[in-house]
Design an enzyme around this catalytic site. Structure first.
Site, PDB file in Angstrom:
ATOM      1  N   LYS A 214       0.368 109.590  38.875  1.00 57.57           N
ATOM      2  CA  LYS A 214       0.154 108.500  37.925  1.00 57.57           C
ATOM      3  C   LYS A 214      -1.154 108.709  37.178  1.00 57.57           C
ATOM      4  O   LYS A 214      -1.201 108.625  35.962  1.00 57.57           O
ATOM      5  CB  LYS A 214       0.130 107.160  38.667  1.00 57.57           C
ATOM      6  CG  LYS A 214      -0.108 105.969  37.763  1.00 57.57           C
ATOM      7  CD  LYS A 214      -0.026 104.648  38.520  1.00 57.57           C
ATOM      8  CE  LYS A 214      -0.281 103.478  37.583  1.00 57.57           C
ATOM      9  NZ  LYS A 214      -0.220 102.169  38.284  1.00 57.57           N
ATOM     10  N   GLU A 220      -5.925 116.294  45.569  1.00 59.60           N
ATOM     11  CA  GLU A 220      -4.972 117.154  46.281  1.00 59.60           C
ATOM     12  C   GLU A 220      -3.881 117.667  45.330  1.00 59.60           C
ATOM     13  O   GLU A 220      -3.521 118.853  45.336  1.00 59.60           O
ATOM     14  CB  GLU A 220      -4.319 116.384  47.428  1.00 59.60           C
ATOM     15  CG  GLU A 220      -5.302 115.866  48.482  1.00 59.60           C
ATOM     16  CD  GLU A 220      -5.722 114.430  48.222  1.00 59.60           C
ATOM     17  OE1 GLU A 220      -5.832 114.036  47.040  1.00 59.60           O
ATOM     18  OE2 GLU A 220      -5.942 113.694  49.211  1.00 59.60           O
ATOM     19  N   GLY A 275       1.833 102.889  42.317  1.00 55.28           N
ATOM     20  CA  GLY A 275       2.318 104.164  42.850  1.00 55.28           C
ATOM     21  C   GLY A 275       3.367 103.978  43.928  1.00 55.28           C
ATOM     22  O   GLY A 275       4.421 104.621  43.913  1.00 55.28           O
ATOM     23  N   ARG A 276       3.134 103.023  44.849  1.00 59.01           N
ATOM     24  CA  ARG A 276       4.062 102.831  45.962  1.00 59.01           C
ATOM     25  C   ARG A 276       5.305 102.032  45.545  1.00 59.01           C
ATOM     26  O   ARG A 276       6.145 101.725  46.372  1.00 59.01           O
ATOM     27  CB  ARG A 276       3.339 102.169  47.125  1.00 59.01           C
ATOM     28  CG  ARG A 276       2.594 100.915  46.753  1.00 59.01           C
ATOM     29  CD  ARG A 276       1.640 100.520  47.856  1.00 59.01           C
ATOM     30  NE  ARG A 276       0.807  99.386  47.479  1.00 59.01           N
ATOM     31  CZ  ARG A 276      -0.345  99.475  46.821  1.00 59.01           C
ATOM     32  NH1 ARG A 276      -0.795 100.681  46.479  1.00 59.01           N
ATOM     33  NH2 ARG A 276      -1.051  98.408  46.502  1.00 59.01           N
ATOM     34  N   GLU A 361      -0.382  99.992  52.402  1.00 60.66           N
ATOM     35  CA  GLU A 361      -1.279 100.109  51.237  1.00 60.66           C
ATOM     36  C   GLU A 361      -1.193  98.828  50.387  1.00 60.66           C
ATOM     37  O   GLU A 361      -2.141  98.477  49.688  1.00 60.66           O
ATOM     38  CB  GLU A 361      -0.950 101.330  50.387  1.00 60.66           C
ATOM     39  CG  GLU A 361      -2.082 101.699  49.447  1.00 60.66           C
ATOM     40  CD  GLU A 361      -1.913 103.060  48.799  1.00 60.66           C
ATOM     41  OE1 GLU A 361      -1.109 103.178  47.842  1.00 60.66           O
ATOM     42  OE2 GLU A 361      -2.577 104.011  49.231  1.00 60.66           O
ATOM     43  N   HIS A 392      14.312 108.131  72.766  1.00 66.82           N
ATOM     44  CA  HIS A 392      13.872 109.137  73.751  1.00 66.82           C
ATOM     45  C   HIS A 392      12.418 109.497  73.532  1.00 66.82           C
ATOM     46  O   HIS A 392      11.955 110.557  73.949  1.00 66.82           O
ATOM     47  CB  HIS A 392      14.785 110.368  73.632  1.00 66.82           C
ATOM     48  CG  HIS A 392      16.220 110.019  73.796  1.00 66.82           C
ATOM     49  ND1 HIS A 392      16.846 109.930  75.010  1.00 66.82           N
ATOM     50  CD2 HIS A 392      17.147 109.633  72.870  1.00 66.82           C
ATOM     51  CE1 HIS A 392      18.098 109.549  74.841  1.00 66.82           C
ATOM     52  NE2 HIS A 392      18.313 109.366  73.537  1.00 66.82           N
ATOM     53  N   LYS A 512     -12.437 108.940  49.146  1.00 66.80           N
ATOM     54  CA  LYS A 512     -12.385 109.945  48.080  1.00 66.80           C
ATOM     55  C   LYS A 512     -13.790 110.310  47.620  1.00 66.80           C
ATOM     56  O   LYS A 512     -14.119 111.477  47.396  1.00 66.80           O
ATOM     57  CB  LYS A 512     -11.572 109.406  46.884  1.00 66.80           C
ATOM     58  CG  LYS A 512     -10.088 109.231  47.156  1.00 66.80           C
ATOM     59  CD  LYS A 512      -9.379 108.699  45.901  1.00 66.80           C
ATOM     60  CE  LYS A 512      -7.889 108.496  46.140  1.00 66.80           C
ATOM     61  NZ  LYS A 512      -7.197 107.941  44.941  1.00 66.80           N
TER      62      LYS A 512
HETATM   63  O1  F6P Z   1      -3.451 106.597  48.149  1.00 59.09           O
HETATM   64  C1  F6P Z   1      -4.086 106.192  46.990  1.00 59.09           C
HETATM   65  C2  F6P Z   1      -3.185 106.464  45.813  1.00 59.09           C
HETATM   66  O2  F6P Z   1      -3.804 106.013  44.640  1.00 59.09           O
HETATM   67  C3  F6P Z   1      -1.804 105.818  45.961  1.00 59.09           C
HETATM   68  O3  F6P Z   1      -1.808 104.457  45.623  1.00 59.09           O
HETATM   69  C4  F6P Z   1      -1.000 106.665  45.028  1.00 59.09           C
HETATM   70  O4  F6P Z   1       0.401 106.531  45.245  1.00 59.09           O
HETATM   71  C5  F6P Z   1      -1.527 108.070  45.406  1.00 59.09           C
HETATM   72  O5  F6P Z   1      -2.915 107.866  45.676  1.00 59.09           O
HETATM   73  C6  F6P Z   1      -1.314 109.134  44.356  1.00 59.09           C
HETATM   74  O6  F6P Z   1      -1.869 108.714  43.144  1.00 59.09           O
HETATM   75  P1  F6P Z   1      -1.425 109.498  41.795  1.00 59.09           P
HETATM   76  O7  F6P Z   1       0.057 109.223  41.614  1.00 59.09           O
HETATM   77  O8  F6P Z   1      -2.268 108.906  40.716  1.00 59.09           O
HETATM   78  O9  F6P Z   1      -1.679 110.952  42.014  1.00 59.09           O
END
Ligand code: F6P
Length: 549
Positions: A214, A220, A275-276, A361, A392, A512
């Site tokens: 987003k 990462e 995002g979620r 979250e 199990h 972060k």
């Molecule tokens: O975990 C923090 C967060 O901002 C989530 O809310 C989001 O889904 C994820 O990192 C990835 O964010 P992006 O889609 O901006 O890479």
């Protein structure tokens, strides 16, 4: 009674219905499910609800009609219907970021109007879906070719959190409906192992990367995207390779283009999509590539069906409302620290992980909507595992442990892979487990069954352990959409009662920031050490002293 500023919501624990529930709980905590079922032979049929393709049996909850009435009264006192209407209206209910939370627009059919800042956004959503469909059909029909003229055979989604967990869960859940000659992989961890192991056996010429982010700034994701770009360019040459082997899904098109992905290969979504809550946006591009546009629209139709139920059903017959209120009953009155998601379907093996981000979250918060302190419990720890595997692994704790863990069982009338009587075996186990949790087994029953002397104490199952059971006819794109929307809205219901913002996530910022500082320090000379505590410094030094190569 604390005087309340006009328009300021009273603290949850000072609400009339809350206090009535607290008094009621003093009585209910000793009431056994055995008693409740003995007193009402119809309970198992009466405390059920059907909506948008799903059947909910909530009879094995530690509630009476009075409990349900008090929970519904709490919902009214918290103005839940008005808050639901505000969400669907596009109000900026994500108050700390001053944004709407209008994920329901992602699945609104053509012609439905939903506005953000006065602008009907459904046409934009539909236009993006059309672009996704055209692209998906090009890839699926081999019209889209790589830099060497080869068709795409592997799609690699690079993303994290909501840009990974939803697409991953949906792909695994709907594999039965996916093109088996197209492979899908999901790279999320910044650990080089994730990308390396996923690219090891791939041909760059037939691989398409979807960079899903987003913000298009997540450390990462961008690290993996950079490495994937290098892998691709080393094999296929310069910019042309990016044009044919990379697309982006983002709300930050400029950043995607700066990465080298042309605007025509960027699929957008908007800041009013969390995002979620984004798996049914362009973030679901991998899903559409796997199952095709028609099945993706069926997924959206499922979401929408549950949305309409949530928007229009009276609270007493509203499935997300009931599930959300029951979650409050256990978290806040029984002090349950966790809640288990137990899908009895192999295809839903990633569903608990998906709900972890959605639930925790969204509701893992400790300040109120207005930023003030709160003094009540909010989200429990959400966890789970598919059945029958969990039986199990951790069911011993569920049956005889010292913690109350409310459970959601999820199952289907039909298997997508009928194999002898194995679906019967699966469902029989699910039904048996919820019964065993609810009613347990007494010493008398154990002895009567002829247990060896002295073993009874070890074999007693206290029971009175609550669960919901959700059943649908079969796992399809539509029933998956309905199920996800059910949990999205249950999560929102809980946030309303807790008076918290389900749609921001400020808690992830500190980690972060510290990570950026640690990265800078990892390669700095020892004499420049600053900004960390002695433990973190010792760890960084030890790491640096490893014979790293
Ligand atoms: O975990 C923090 C967060 O901002 C989530 O809310 C989001 O889904 C994820 O990192 C990835 O964010 P992006 O889609 O901006 O890479």
């Amino acid at each position: 009674m604390t005087k309340h500023v006009a328009g300021k919501r009273p603290p949850l624990t000072e609400r009339r219905a809350w206090k009535a529930l607290a008094t009621h709980h003093q009585h209910m905590r000793d009431v056994q499910l055995r008693q409740l079922f003995d007193a009402d032979q119809k309970r198992g049929a009466r405390l059920t609800l059907e909506a948008a393709g799903w059947y909910l049996d909530y009879s094995k909850n530690r509630v009476t009609d009075e409990t349900l009435q008090l929970l519904l009264a709490l919902a009214e006192e918290c103005e839940l219907p008005e808050r639901i209407a505000a969400m669907f209206r596009g109000d900026k209910i994500n108050v700390s970021e001053q944004r709407a939370a209008l994920h329901v627009a992602l699945r609104a059919p053509r012609g439905v109007r939903m506005r953000v800042d006065g602008v009907d956004i459904v046409p934009q959503v539909q236009a993006t879906l059309e672009r996704m469909a055209v692209f998906s059909e090009q890839v699926r029909s081999d019209v889209w070719r790589g830099a060497n003229g080869k068709p795409i055979r592997t799609v690699v989604n690079i993303g994290l959190g909501g840009s990974d967990l939803g697409p991953l869960m949906a792909y695994e859940a709907l594999r039965h409906y996916s093109r088996r000659d197209l492979n899908f992989r999901f790279v999320s961890n910044v650990d080089g192992t994730a990308l390396t192991e996923n690219l090891r056996d791939l041909d760059p010429g037939t691989t398409l990367f979807i960079v899903s982010s987003k913000t298009f700034t997540t450390l990462e994701t961008m690290a993996n995207a950079d490495s994937a770009r290098a892998w691709c360019q080393n094999a296929l040459g310069g910019a042309a390779a990016i044009q044919r082997h990379f697309v982006a899904v983002s709300a930050n098109s400029a950043a995607a283009e700066k990465f080298g992905i042309p605007a025509k290969n960027v699929f957008g979504f908007w800041d009013w999509v969390g995002g979620r809550y984004s798996m049914d946006s362009a973030i679901g591009l991998s899903s559409m590539l796997a199952i095709g546009p028609e099945n993706f629209r069926a997924l959206l139709a499922g979401f929408h069906a549950m949305d309409e139920h949530f928007r229009t059903a009276p609270t007493a017959r509203n499935m997300p409302v009931l599930m959300g209120l029951l979650a409050i009953w256990y978290a806040n009155f029984f002090k349950a620290q966790t809640a288990a998601i137990l899908p009895y379907d192999e295809y839903l093996k990633y569903f608990p992980a998906y709900l972890q981000q959605l639930g925790m979250e969204s509701n893992g918060k400790s300040v109120r909507l207005d930023g003030g302190p709160l003094t009540w419990a909010t989200s429990p720890v959400i966890w789970g595992e598919r059945g029958t595997n969990g039986q199990h692994s951790f069911y011993q704790l569920l049956h005889q442990g010292t913690q109350l863990v409310p459970c959601d069982f999820i199952g289907f009338g039909n298997s997508l892979n009928p194999l002898g009587n194995q679906h019967d075996l699966l469902m029989a186990n699910m039904f048996a487990q919820s019964a065993a949790l609810a009613f347990g087994r007494t010493a008398e029953e154990i002895n009567t069954a002829g247990s060896p002397a002295g073993l009874a104490p070890y074999r007693i199952c206290p029971g009175n352990r609550p669960s919901n059971t959700l059943l649908a006819e079969r796992l399809t794109p539509e029933t998956l959409g309905q199920l996800v929307a059910l949990y999205e809205h249950s999560t929102f219901v809980q946030s309303v009662i807790w008076d918290i913002n389900a749609f921001d996530q400020w808690g992830v910022e500190l980690g972060k920031t510290l990570a950026q500082h640690a990265i800078a320090q990892l390669n700095a000379p020892p004499e420049s050490a600053h900004g960390f505590d002695s433990s973190t410094w010792a760890l960084i030094r030890r790491y640096q002293n490893f014979n790293r190569h």
